[in-house]
Design an enzyme around this catalytic site. Structure first.
Site, short mmCIF file in Angstrom:
data_model
loop_
_atom_site.label_atom_id
_atom_site.label_comp_id
_atom_site.label_asym_id
_atom_site.label_seq_id
_atom_site.Cartn_x
_atom_site.Cartn_y
_atom_site.Cartn_z
N ARG A 167 2.09 9.77 -16.63
CA ARG A 167 1.34 9.16 -15.54
C ARG A 167 0.40 8.14 -16.14
O ARG A 167 -0.24 8.37 -17.17
CB ARG A 167 0.52 10.21 -14.81
CG ARG A 167 -0.32 9.62 -13.65
CD ARG A 167 -1.70 10.25 -13.57
NE ARG A 167 -2.57 9.87 -14.68
CZ ARG A 167 -3.74 10.45 -14.93
NH1 ARG A 167 -4.17 11.44 -14.18
NH2 ARG A 167 -4.48 10.06 -15.94
N HIS A 230 -13.95 12.04 -7.20
CA HIS A 230 -15.22 12.71 -7.51
C HIS A 230 -16.03 12.89 -6.23
O HIS A 230 -15.82 12.20 -5.23
CB HIS A 230 -15.99 11.93 -8.57
CG HIS A 230 -15.54 12.28 -9.96
ND1 HIS A 230 -16.21 13.17 -10.76
CD2 HIS A 230 -14.44 11.89 -10.66
CE1 HIS A 230 -15.56 13.30 -11.91
NE2 HIS A 230 -14.49 12.54 -11.87
N HIS A 325 -21.03 33.40 20.36
CA HIS A 325 -19.95 33.27 19.37
C HIS A 325 -19.27 34.61 19.17
O HIS A 325 -18.03 34.71 19.16
CB HIS A 325 -20.49 32.77 18.03
CG HIS A 325 -20.84 31.33 18.01
ND1 HIS A 325 -20.42 30.48 17.01
CD2 HIS A 325 -21.54 30.57 18.86
CE1 HIS A 325 -20.87 29.27 17.25
NE2 HIS A 325 -21.56 29.29 18.36
#
Length: 428
Positions: A167, A230, A325
């Site tokens: 690569r 990153h 919830h």
């Protein structure tokens, strides 16, 4: 007339437009280049992860991590360059000899000395990188594009002559000149590289920029495209997804995202994102119930805790607290969970020892404890829990004790016992 417009509006016989319900998480059209359900993970904990501030992996730990990643099912494991140190070289050889299912790669500078060392270790492939931005060309290696082009040709031809994968990646791709970048990628593609790589080395890219660059590159090269993001500005997972939508084929990850500075795309985070895109594909590729073990292994090795809000495995990931919830979750978990915890070997937890709790959540706990109380009685004891929680948080043990005491008072048949439990003052 009948029909549906492109934005999901249904047209009735009367000609009146009626908006139909569309799941916003379901793709409305297919991107012809998308690889969202056809990609590979290059797991770089043992390369990028070694650059994490706390990281020091001895040979035994590296082998343990490599085996765990292989068991999870990653397609590639990337190792630190064997040119970095003698121990790095020995570790590379040792991992190559494990006979893992994953292909073993090593990451080197675009330099013949590094390449010669790398190909002798037994790796399945070599990942070559060199900085292409003006920043790195001036302040790092000090070479111009002509030098980069010539050196890339030399190193790539050498690695290919050894019959292993290669690569070629630019470094700091998103701050590199686009014309220089595409010319270089076109050149290495004609040399026969397996992949070209894009690296957001400083974490400056956003998903739109990523999509545009990958889409453009896809029209320039015929080889696979690998992406390395990153996380300095928190976009690594989103950028990875955008890259796959645009036609990238490989994504670099590390466990818990560890790496240089704030690290790169986290393995668990990428898996969570891709699970929502194509659950069956992800479940067929990876042993999802192994992700917690891999993360605990790496966290222990580098001396950190798995974050409370970590994707999938954080202790709050499947914890529900608010009353509305909790009621919905107990009726149908998909109301507030886009990920199924059981698919990852995890369990959900409904927190009830707090002032936000609702009686439906308390009822669920009563049933788990095999206690018999009416709805009205559960509402009474829920009110008591909320009063106590206004003074201090109540642990599950505190709540269970209160529920058992209340149940015992109820079955005693003595109203005074019930009143005593409900009126008992909280202990600070």
């Amino acid at each position: 007339m009948n029909g549906t417009t492109s934005n999901g509006v249904k047209i009735a016989n009367s000609g009146v437009q009626v908006q139909t319900q569309i799941n916003p998480y379901t793709p409305r059209y297919a991107d012809l280049l998308s690889r969202v359900n056809n990609f590979s993970i290059i797991e770089s904990t043992l390369r990028e992860g070694e650059q994490f501030a706390n990281a020091f992996f001895d040979t035994a730990t590296k082998i343990e991590i490599a085996k765990a990643l292989d068991d999870f099912g990653v397609e590639y494991i990337e190792l630190t360059s064997p040119a970095a140190s003698e121990q790095s070289r020995q570790d590379c050889i040792a991992i190559c000899q494990l006979g893992l299912k994953a292909k073993i790669l090593t990451h080197i500078r675009c330099h013949m000395d590094d390449a010669k060392i790398a190909v002798e270790t037994g790796v399945d492939g070599v990942d070559v990188v060199i900085g292409t931005s003006s920043y790195l060309r001036e302040f790092s290696h000090g070479k111009d594009m002509a030098y980069i082009s010539a050196k890339a040709t030399e190193v790539i031809n050498f690695v290919k002559s050894k019959g292993i994968e290669v690569r070629f990646s630019s470094e700091d791709s998103f701050r590199s000149d686009l014309v220089d970048l595409l010319s270089l990628y076109r050149q290495v593609d004609t040399l026969g590289v397996n992949r070209v790589g894009i690296a957001d080395t400083v974490g400056c890219a956003n998903p739109r920029q990523v999509y545009e660059l990958v889409r453009t590159l896809r029209g320039v090269v015929s080889c696979d495209i690998e992406c390395h993001f990153h996380n300095d500005t928190g976009c690594a997972i989103a950028n990875s997804f955008a890259a796959l939508e645009a036609g990238a084929t490989h994504i670099d990850t590390s466990v818990l995202g560890i790496g240089e500075r704030n690290g790169i795309t986290p393995l668990g985070g990428l898996v969570a994102r891709m699970y929502t895109a194509d659950k069956d594909y992800i479940k067929s590729k990876y042993k999802l119930d192994k992700i917690r073990d891999v993360e605990n292994l790496v966290a222990n090795a580098v001396g950190i805790e798995v974050p409370f809000n970590n994707y999938i495995t954080g202790y709050c990931a499947f914890t529900h607290k608010a009353g509305i919830h909790a009621k919905a979750i107990l009726n149908n978990p998909s109301t507030y969970e886009i990920l199924k915890p059981e698919d990852f070997g995890m369990t959900r937890y409904v927190s009830i020892g707090h002032r936000l709790t609702g009686w439906n959540a308390v009822k669920n706990r009563v049933e788990q404890l095999d206690l018999t109380l009416t709805d009205d009685q559960i509402k009474q004891i829920t009110s008591k829990i909320k009063k106590l929680a206004d003074i201090r948080p109540q642990s599950m043990e505190d709540v269970d004790t209160l529920l058992r005491d209340f149940h015992h008072a109820v079955i005693s048949g003595d109203p005074s016992h019930v009143e005593n439990v409900l009126s008992t003052p909280a202990v600070n």
